[in-house]
Design a protein around this motif. Structure first.
Motif, PDB file in Angstrom:
ATOM      1  N   HIS A 101      -3.143  15.148 -16.097  1.00 39.82           N
ATOM      2  CA  HIS A 101      -4.165  14.925 -14.909  1.00 39.82           C
ATOM      3  C   HIS A 101      -3.235  14.885 -13.693  1.00 39.82           C
ATOM      4  O   HIS A 101      -3.905  14.391 -12.661  1.00 39.82           O
ATOM      5  N   MET A 102      -1.955  15.384 -13.642  1.00 41.07           N
ATOM      6  CA  MET A 102      -1.016  14.939 -12.686  1.00 41.07           C
ATOM      7  C   MET A 102      -0.514  16.132 -12.003  1.00 41.07           C
ATOM      8  O   MET A 102      -0.368  17.116 -12.736  1.00 41.07           O
ATOM      9  N   HIS A 103       0.119  16.102 -10.866  1.00 42.14           N
ATOM     10  CA  HIS A 103       0.862  17.293 -10.405  1.00 42.14           C
ATOM     11  C   HIS A 103       2.470  17.162 -10.550  1.00 42.14           C
ATOM     12  O   HIS A 103       2.866  17.476  -9.542  1.00 42.14           O
ATOM     13  N   LEU A 104       2.815  16.950 -11.687  1.00 50.21           N
ATOM     14  CA  LEU A 104       4.217  16.580 -11.820  1.00 50.21           C
ATOM     15  C   LEU A 104       4.802  17.863 -12.687  1.00 50.21           C
ATOM     16  O   LEU A 104       4.075  18.091 -13.933  1.00 50.21           O
ATOM     17  N   ARG A 105       5.790  18.266 -12.322  1.00 51.07           N
ATOM     18  CA  ARG A 105       6.495  19.218 -13.308  1.00 51.07           C
ATOM     19  C   ARG A 105       7.560  18.565 -14.025  1.00 51.07           C
ATOM     20  O   ARG A 105       8.344  17.955 -13.565  1.00 51.07           O
ATOM     21  N   SER A 106       7.614  19.149 -15.241  1.00 54.82           N
ATOM     22  CA  SER A 106       8.720  18.756 -16.161  1.00 54.82           C
ATOM     23  C   SER A 106       9.106  20.024 -17.172  1.00 54.82           C
ATOM     24  O   SER A 106       8.416  21.058 -17.116  1.00 54.82           O
ATOM     25  N   THR A 107      10.262  19.677 -17.539  1.00 52.35           N
ATOM     26  CA  THR A 107      10.822  21.051 -18.434  1.00 52.35           C
ATOM     27  C   THR A 107      11.606  20.388 -19.190  1.00 52.35           C
ATOM     28  O   THR A 107      12.237  19.051 -19.322  1.00 52.35           O
ATOM     29  N   VAL A 108      12.188  21.025 -20.423  1.00 53.01           N
ATOM     30  CA  VAL A 108      13.145  20.604 -21.463  1.00 53.01           C
ATOM     31  C   VAL A 108      14.440  21.827 -21.458  1.00 53.01           C
ATOM     32  O   VAL A 108      13.895  22.987 -21.324  1.00 53.01           O
ATOM     33  N   VAL A 109      15.470  21.157 -21.363  1.00 58.24           N
ATOM     34  CA  VAL A 109      16.504  22.180 -21.805  1.00 58.24           C
ATOM     35  C   VAL A 109      17.444  21.772 -22.778  1.00 58.24           C
ATOM     36  O   VAL A 109      17.827  20.714 -23.092  1.00 58.24           O
ATOM     37  N   TYR A 110      17.790  22.780 -23.898  1.00 58.33           N
ATOM     38  CA  TYR A 110      18.505  22.635 -25.150  1.00 58.33           C
ATOM     39  C   TYR A 110      19.537  23.724 -25.361  1.00 58.33           C
ATOM     40  O   TYR A 110      19.255  24.918 -24.918  1.00 58.33           O
ATOM     41  N   GLY A 111      20.540  23.591 -26.079  1.00 55.95           N
ATOM     42  CA  GLY A 111      21.161  24.624 -26.451  1.00 55.95           C
ATOM     43  C   GLY A 111      20.582  25.386 -27.729  1.00 55.95           C
ATOM     44  O   GLY A 111      19.549  24.930 -28.056  1.00 55.95           O
ATOM     45  N   GLY A 112      21.186  26.610 -27.925  1.00 52.67           N
ATOM     46  CA  GLY A 112      20.443  27.421 -29.107  1.00 52.67           C
ATOM     47  C   GLY A 112      19.257  28.164 -28.436  1.00 52.67           C
ATOM     48  O   GLY A 112      18.652  28.844 -29.401  1.00 52.67           O
ATOM     49  N   ALA A 113      19.123  28.048 -27.202  1.00 50.96           N
ATOM     50  CA  ALA A 113      18.125  28.822 -26.533  1.00 50.96           C
ATOM     51  C   ALA A 113      18.762  29.473 -25.331  1.00 50.96           C
ATOM     52  O   ALA A 113      19.765  28.997 -24.972  1.00 50.96           O
ATOM     53  N   SER A 114      18.001  30.641 -25.043  1.00 47.83           N
ATOM     54  CA  SER A 114      18.618  31.442 -23.818  1.00 47.83           C
ATOM     55  C   SER A 114      18.636  30.388 -22.722  1.00 47.83           C
ATOM     56  O   SER A 114      17.646  29.639 -22.211  1.00 47.83           O
ATOM     57  N   ILE A 115      19.673  30.413 -21.886  1.00 49.52           N
ATOM     58  CA  ILE A 115      19.688  29.622 -20.806  1.00 49.52           C
ATOM     59  C   ILE A 115      19.004  30.027 -19.747  1.00 49.52           C
ATOM     60  O   ILE A 115      18.902  29.479 -18.539  1.00 49.52           O
ATOM     61  N   ARG A 116      18.788  31.551 -19.433  1.00 47.72           N
ATOM     62  CA  ARG A 116      18.319  32.089 -18.331  1.00 47.72           C
ATOM     63  C   ARG A 116      16.934  31.454 -18.000  1.00 47.72           C
ATOM     64  O   ARG A 116      16.778  31.200 -16.725  1.00 47.72           O
ATOM     65  N   PRO A 117      16.195  31.589 -18.585  1.00 47.89           N
ATOM     66  CA  PRO A 117      14.768  30.881 -18.389  1.00 47.89           C
ATOM     67  C   PRO A 117      14.760  29.430 -17.675  1.00 47.89           C
ATOM     68  O   PRO A 117      14.188  28.904 -16.727  1.00 47.89           O
ATOM     69  N   GLN A 118      15.902  28.719 -18.490  1.00 45.68           N
ATOM     70  CA  GLN A 118      16.028  27.397 -18.028  1.00 45.68           C
ATOM     71  C   GLN A 118      16.560  27.061 -16.628  1.00 45.68           C
ATOM     72  O   GLN A 118      16.231  26.261 -15.929  1.00 45.68           O
ATOM     73  N   ILE A 119      17.445  28.282 -16.469  1.00 41.81           N
ATOM     74  CA  ILE A 119      18.156  28.288 -14.841  1.00 41.81           C
ATOM     75  C   ILE A 119      17.026  28.302 -13.840  1.00 41.81           C
ATOM     76  O   ILE A 119      16.850  28.075 -12.904  1.00 41.81           O
ATOM     77  N   LYS A 120      15.966  29.406 -14.291  1.00 41.57           N
ATOM     78  CA  LYS A 120      14.985  29.844 -13.180  1.00 41.57           C
ATOM     79  C   LYS A 120      14.246  28.625 -13.300  1.00 41.57           C
ATOM     80  O   LYS A 120      13.708  28.340 -12.093  1.00 41.57           O
ATOM     81  N   THR A 121      13.806  27.880 -14.252  1.00 38.15           N
ATOM     82  CA  THR A 121      12.734  26.883 -14.093  1.00 38.15           C
ATOM     83  C   THR A 121      13.457  25.684 -13.123  1.00 38.15           C
ATOM     84  O   THR A 121      12.756  25.168 -12.229  1.00 38.15           O
ATOM     85  N   LEU A 122      14.773  25.599 -13.407  1.00 36.30           N
ATOM     86  CA  LEU A 122      15.224  24.597 -12.619  1.00 36.30           C
ATOM     87  C   LEU A 122      15.464  24.734 -11.063  1.00 36.30           C
ATOM     88  O   LEU A 122      15.263  24.080 -10.381  1.00 36.30           O
ATOM     89  N   ALA A 123      15.719  26.076 -10.659  1.00 34.60           N
ATOM     90  CA  ALA A 123      15.793  26.558  -9.532  1.00 34.60           C
ATOM     91  C   ALA A 123      14.250  26.509  -8.637  1.00 34.60           C
ATOM     92  O   ALA A 123      14.260  26.235  -7.481  1.00 34.60           O
ATOM     93  N   GLN A 124      13.184  26.832  -9.486  1.00 34.66           N
ATOM     94  CA  GLN A 124      11.893  26.466  -8.951  1.00 34.66           C
ATOM     95  C   GLN A 124      11.505  25.076  -8.710  1.00 34.66           C
ATOM     96  O   GLN A 124      10.918  24.582  -7.862  1.00 34.66           O
ATOM     97  N   GLY A 125      12.288  24.118  -9.634  1.00 35.25           N
ATOM     98  CA  GLY A 125      12.061  22.792  -9.287  1.00 35.25           C
ATOM     99  C   GLY A 125      11.256  21.996 -10.296  1.00 35.25           C
ATOM    100  O   GLY A 125      10.071  22.449 -10.467  1.00 35.25           O
ATOM    101  N   VAL A 126      11.869  21.026 -10.694  1.00 35.05           N
ATOM    102  CA  VAL A 126      11.058  20.140 -11.575  1.00 35.05           C
ATOM    103  C   VAL A 126      11.083  18.798 -11.202  1.00 35.05           C
ATOM    104  O   VAL A 126      12.361  18.415 -10.691  1.00 35.05           O
ATOM    105  N   HIS A 127      10.077  17.801 -11.587  1.00 33.97           N
ATOM    106  CA  HIS A 127      10.399  16.401 -11.265  1.00 33.97           C
ATOM    107  C   HIS A 127      11.120  15.771 -12.515  1.00 33.97           C
ATOM    108  O   HIS A 127      11.888  14.629 -12.273  1.00 33.97           O
ATOM    109  N   ILE A 128      10.673  16.377 -13.652  1.00 35.46           N
ATOM    110  CA  ILE A 128      11.431  15.578 -14.906  1.00 35.46           C
ATOM    111  C   ILE A 128      12.079  16.456 -15.693  1.00 35.46           C
ATOM    112  O   ILE A 128      11.527  17.679 -15.936  1.00 35.46           O
TER     113      ILE A 128
END
Ligand code: AMP
Length: 416
Positions: A101-128
């Motif tokens: 119910h809040m407007h906070l963005r979070s994401t998860v990054v780990y190895g063994g998965a493609s790094i590209r989408p992770q880079i993109k999400t970080l560039a867009q910005g996350v709080h957590i």
């Protein structure tokens, strides 16, 4: 404190907790949440299954919400480090649930998965940001991530980081954090190295500790079945004829062993899958989802892959192989007694595993009752009073040893 409204948490968080169906804070939550809301650093000695994720996630969300800013590109305000992909994924899922119910963005990054989408999400910005150490360092080295704005740092399962050889990575990461921050560290055990790490990371921390292993174990009905190694698979098949074993987590010592057991179950018409370090992240996630949804009845896992798995309603844990580290036994069987539920843990013990069993009984401070009423019961193993060969790679190898296990394996408790 009887319910969550006694904490000074924002309304959207209280609503999410109600959505989750939590009514009473667990002991670790009762102790941690007020301390963290006051801004203290915290050292939590607790294992998975105690509700530790919410104990750090709720105050974290509360703090970020109280001075809401838009997420900055590549600069999260909170960082959570976890040793395995599964645990990192689950923490992120929990944060999203508690923050729905809040407007906070979070994401998860780990190895063994493609790094590209992770880079993109970080560039867009996350709080957590929730991360495993290796991938986090890659992203920092490639300048897709900066830790200068981190206000809250959480290190989860620090002892498992140590077991997996991640401490140098953790130190590299913490060196990049600002000095002014709130730090939380959780660990199921506190070996010297971890205490040293805590001393370096935490400032004047509040220490909270819950349910030592033996207490958790008491809620679980345990049995050991003595069996010849070459009969283990047939014994497993026999046990699984019992439909009461409806959601079962089966542990093996090796990855190949996990595959073999899963294949064997398949051949016998039992839906199952295996998860271990050689499987892709996608395959592991798929298996976990099928297990969670009840599409498969049995999940076969190695210790590392199963660490932190959060699946409710596991009716049975079967130790197809006993672990060579006694602490793993406690972690394994704890999968069947989540959040107050009880469960049944069945362990197969062949002649070479008797030493493992003794070490386990030492740390849980109980004898595990022997179950003889199955067609593969190997009396010669149960009655063998010779000292067991010392299995290799064992920790906790000092201390007095029990010389004889009675046939009945009665469950009298030993003095603590
Ligand atoms: P954790 O130790 O964080 O992995 O949490 C273990 C399980 O307990 C998860 O399935 C949580 O959803 C659940 N849980 C956490 N806190 C509570 C609570 N206060 N009441 C009921 N269930 C909870």
């Amino acid at each position: 404190m009887t319910d969550f409204t006694g904490f000074d948490l924002a309304q959207p968080i209280l609503r999410a907790i109600a959505d989750e169906g939590y009514s009473t804070p667990t002991p670790i939550q009762q102790k941690s949440i007020p301390a963290l809301l006051e801004g203290h650093d915290l050292l939590g000695v607790a294992q998975t299954g105690t509700g530790k994720t919410a104990s750090f996630a709720l105050p974290l969300l509360n703090r970020l919400a109280s001075n809401g800013t838009r997420p900055q590109s590549r600069k999260p305000r909170a960082l959570i480090l976890a040793p395995t992909r599964e645990l990192a994924g689950q923490i992120n899922d929990s944060i999203r649930a508690y923050g729905r119910h809040m407007h906070l963005r979070s994401t998860v990054v780990y190895g063994g998965a493609s790094i590209r989408p992770q880079i993109k999400t970080l560039a867009q910005g996350v709080h957590i940001l929730v991360a495993t150490p290796g991938r986090l360092i890659d992203l920092m080295n490639q300048r897709h991530l900066y830790l200068d704005d981190v206000e809250i740092f959480i290190l989860d399962e620090a002892d498992r980081m140590l077991d997996m050889g991640f401490i140098p990575d953790v130190k590299k990461i913490t060196a990049a954090l600002p000095n002014k921050r709130q730090t939380v560290m959780f660990s199921a055990t506190m070996p010297g190295t971890i205490q040293g790490l805590a001393d370096g990371l935490l400032r004047d921390p509040i220490r909270v500790e819950v349910a030592p292993a033996a207490t958790t174990v008491e809620k679980i009905e345990q049995r050991v079945l003595f069996v010849r190694k070459d009969n283990k698979r047939a014994l497993l098949g026999e046990l699984l004829d019992d439909r009461d074993i409806s959601r079962v987590l089966i542990f093996t010592r090796t990855k190949h062993g996990a595959d073999r057991v899963s294949r064997h179950l398949h051949q016998n018409g039992i839906q199952s899958d295996a998860i271990h370090g050689n499987k892709t992240q996608n395959a592991r996630q798929r298996a976990l989802n099928s297990f969670r949804s009840g599409k498969i009845r049995a999940l076969v896992a190695t210790d590392i892959a199963a660490r932190g798995i959060d699946v409710d309603g596991v009716t049975h844990v079967i130790n197809f192989d006993l672990p060579n580290e006694p602490e793993s036994y406690v972690h394994r069987i704890g999968r069947t007694a989540r959040a107050g539920a009880s469960g049944i843990a069945i362990s197969f013990c062949d002649v070479e595993e008797r030493g493992y069993l003794r070490d386990i009984e030492k740390i849980i401070r109980q004898s595990v009752p022997v179950f003889e009423d199955h067609s593969f019961h190997a009396a010669e193993i149960a009655n063998d009073t010779r000292p067991a060969k010392r299995p290799q790679q064992r920790r906790n190898s000092s201390g007095p040893r029990r010389r004889h296990r009675g046939r009945s394996g009665n469950s009298t408790k030993r003095a603590a």
